[in-house]
Design an enzyme around this catalytic site. Structure first.
Site, PDB file in Angstrom:
ATOM      1  N   CYS A  62       0.854  -1.188   0.000  1.00 27.36           N
ATOM      2  CA  CYS A  62       0.000   0.000   0.000  1.00 27.36           C
ATOM      3  C   CYS A  62       0.887   1.233   0.000  1.00 27.36           C
ATOM      4  O   CYS A  62       1.884   1.304   0.704  1.00 27.36           O
ATOM      5  CB  CYS A  62      -0.970  -0.019   1.180  1.00 27.36           C
ATOM      6  SG  CYS A  62      -0.469   0.930   2.606  1.00 27.36           S
ATOM      7  N   GLU A  63       0.508   2.188  -0.828  1.00 22.46           N
ATOM      8  CA  GLU A  63       1.376   3.350  -0.999  1.00 22.46           C
ATOM      9  C   GLU A  63       1.263   4.339   0.168  1.00 22.46           C
ATOM     10  O   GLU A  63       2.076   5.247   0.275  1.00 22.46           O
ATOM     11  CB  GLU A  63       1.072   4.061  -2.321  1.00 22.46           C
ATOM     12  CG  GLU A  63      -0.247   4.767  -2.400  1.00 22.46           C
ATOM     13  CD  GLU A  63      -0.455   5.433  -3.760  1.00 22.46           C
ATOM     14  OE1 GLU A  63       0.233   5.068  -4.726  1.00 22.46           O
ATOM     15  OE2 GLU A  63      -1.323   6.319  -3.835  1.00 22.46           O
ATOM     16  N   HIS A  64       0.291   4.139   1.036  1.00 23.96           N
ATOM     17  CA  HIS A  64       0.154   5.052   2.175  1.00 23.96           C
ATOM     18  C   HIS A  64       1.043   4.664   3.342  1.00 23.96           C
ATOM     19  O   HIS A  64       1.466   5.517   4.108  1.00 23.96           O
ATOM     20  CB  HIS A  64      -1.311   5.102   2.637  1.00 23.96           C
ATOM     21  CG  HIS A  64      -2.249   5.542   1.558  1.00 23.96           C
ATOM     22  ND1 HIS A  64      -3.421   4.880   1.252  1.00 23.96           N
ATOM     23  CD2 HIS A  64      -2.162   6.576   0.693  1.00 23.96           C
ATOM     24  CE1 HIS A  64      -4.013   5.500   0.248  1.00 23.96           C
ATOM     25  NE2 HIS A  64      -3.273   6.516  -0.118  1.00 23.96           N
ATOM     26  N   HIS A  65       1.305   3.367   3.498  1.00 22.12           N
ATOM     27  CA  HIS A  65       2.077   2.912   4.659  1.00 22.12           C
ATOM     28  C   HIS A  65       3.253   2.010   4.292  1.00 22.12           C
ATOM     29  O   HIS A  65       3.989   1.593   5.176  1.00 22.12           O
ATOM     30  CB  HIS A  65       1.155   2.149   5.621  1.00 22.12           C
ATOM     31  CG  HIS A  65      -0.050   2.915   6.058  1.00 22.12           C
ATOM     32  ND1 HIS A  65      -1.263   2.837   5.404  1.00 22.12           N
ATOM     33  CD2 HIS A  65      -0.219   3.805   7.061  1.00 22.12           C
ATOM     34  CE1 HIS A  65      -2.144   3.644   5.999  1.00 22.12           C
ATOM     35  NE2 HIS A  65      -1.535   4.239   6.997  1.00 22.12           N
TER      36      HIS A  65
ATOM     37  N   GLN B 254      -5.583  -0.370  -3.830  1.00 23.24           N
ATOM     38  CA  GLN B 254      -6.278  -1.497  -4.461  1.00 23.24           C
ATOM     39  C   GLN B 254      -7.238  -1.050  -5.562  1.00 23.24           C
ATOM     40  O   GLN B 254      -7.349  -1.695  -6.603  1.00 23.24           O
ATOM     41  CB  GLN B 254      -7.020  -2.285  -3.372  1.00 23.24           C
ATOM     42  CG  GLN B 254      -7.632  -3.584  -3.891  1.00 23.24           C
ATOM     43  CD  GLN B 254      -8.337  -4.354  -2.794  1.00 23.24           C
ATOM     44  OE1 GLN B 254      -7.934  -4.303  -1.628  1.00 23.24           O
ATOM     45  NE2 GLN B 254      -9.386  -5.067  -3.143  1.00 23.24           N
TER      46      GLN B 254
ATOM     47  N   HIS C  28      -5.431  -5.959   4.062  1.00 28.68           N
ATOM     48  CA  HIS C  28      -4.432  -4.885   4.156  1.00 28.68           C
ATOM     49  C   HIS C  28      -3.804  -4.892   5.548  1.00 28.68           C
ATOM     50  O   HIS C  28      -4.498  -4.665   6.541  1.00 28.68           O
ATOM     51  CB  HIS C  28      -5.093  -3.525   3.894  1.00 28.68           C
ATOM     52  CG  HIS C  28      -5.565  -3.354   2.479  1.00 28.68           C
ATOM     53  ND1 HIS C  28      -5.010  -2.436   1.627  1.00 28.68           N
ATOM     54  CD2 HIS C  28      -6.507  -4.019   1.771  1.00 28.68           C
ATOM     55  CE1 HIS C  28      -5.616  -2.524   0.440  1.00 28.68           C
ATOM     56  NE2 HIS C  28      -6.524  -3.477   0.500  1.00 28.68           N
TER      57      HIS C  28
ATOM     58  N   CYS D 299      -1.903  -2.762   6.889  1.00 32.16           N
ATOM     59  CA  CYS D 299      -1.936  -1.456   7.568  1.00 32.16           C
ATOM     60  C   CYS D 299      -3.225  -1.297   8.362  1.00 32.16           C
ATOM     61  O   CYS D 299      -3.267  -0.542   9.333  1.00 32.16           O
ATOM     62  CB  CYS D 299      -1.752  -0.316   6.564  1.00 32.16           C
ATOM     63  SG  CYS D 299      -2.997  -0.263   5.268  1.00 32.16           S
TER      64      CYS D 299
HETATM   65 ZN   LIG Z   1      -2.069   1.443   4.031  1.00 30.63          ZN
END
Ligand SMILES: [Zn+2]
Length: 227
Positions: free
Chosen positions: A113-116, A154, A182, A184
């Protein structure tokens, strides 16, 4: 060959998919080298810096080789950036007068995931209705892999896979459904453990025709073991 048999065969072959398939591509390996920051010294220094920032001692025995390991791991997990899509589907498009739905299910994928920068992983189902042209069966899991081995969300990955097939294969329509866990969310206790996120993207006749979309969804509800 009846459509039913085709689908059954595809489910079986998908089960044989080796997620490491992409690693055997020499062109991709060359691109991988070229895409990195020389010998990766800056990457390793950054990892050491992160270790210090979280209060660790990067020079202690267990962590000594961690920056180099992390560097290799991220290179592998983001290989998808360096895959040439033209080479990926090279020689795998065939003119065939077949216009029934082709469904490939149970395609395992692992992404970040590109956020975490934490993994999310699950399975994909990809379907299309040819318009005079089909794609080699083994290529569909590879296409999923190409988009999964990047920093992703996703929803976008699901759309990218559908649009790529639409663009290259020019079928009557495409449907993609992805289900993923996920880390995260799960690890931080934000969601209940085992929470699965489902995304879908439909194009062409899968979008415009309710019957086609319903047929696609009915294929997804069949238990995989019934093949
Ligand atoms: Zn994430």
């Amino acid at each position: 060959m009846t459509p039913g048999r085709t689908i059954a065969r595809m489910d079986t072959e998908t089960g044989l998919f080796d997620p490491e398939l992409l690693d055997d591509d020499p062109d991709e390996a060359a691109a991988d080298e070229a895409g990195s920051d020389g010998d990766g010294a800056a990457f390793r220094a950054s990892v050491r810096h992160i270790l210090e920032e979280i209060g660790e001692d990067p020079s202690r025995e267990g962590l000594e080789k961690t920056p180099a390991r992390v560097q290799r791991m991220y290179r592998e997990l983001t290989r998808g950036y360096h895959v040439d899509p033209d080479r990926l589907i090279n020689h795998a498009l065939f003119d065939v007068a077949y216009s029934e739905m082709v469904v490939v299910r149970g395609i395992e994928f692992y992404s970040l995931c590109e956020h975490h920068l934490l993994p999310f992983y699950g399975t994909a189902a990809v379907a299309y209705i040819p318009d005079g042209r089909v794609i080699g069966l083994s290529k569909i899991p590879r296409i999923v892999e190409m988009f999964a081995r990047r920093l992703q969300v996703q929803e976008r990955m699901t759309a990218q896979i559908a649009e790529f097939l639409m663009d290259r294969l020019h079928p009557q329509g495409v449907g993609v459904v992805m289900e993923a866990t996920h880390l995260c969310t799960v690890m931080r206790g934000v969601g209940k453990q085992g929470t699965v996120m489902t995304t879908s993207h439909v194009l062409g006749i899968f979008r415009s025709n309710d019957k086609t979309r319903a047929e696609f969804l009915s294929h997804l509800q069949r238990p995989t073991s019934s093949v």
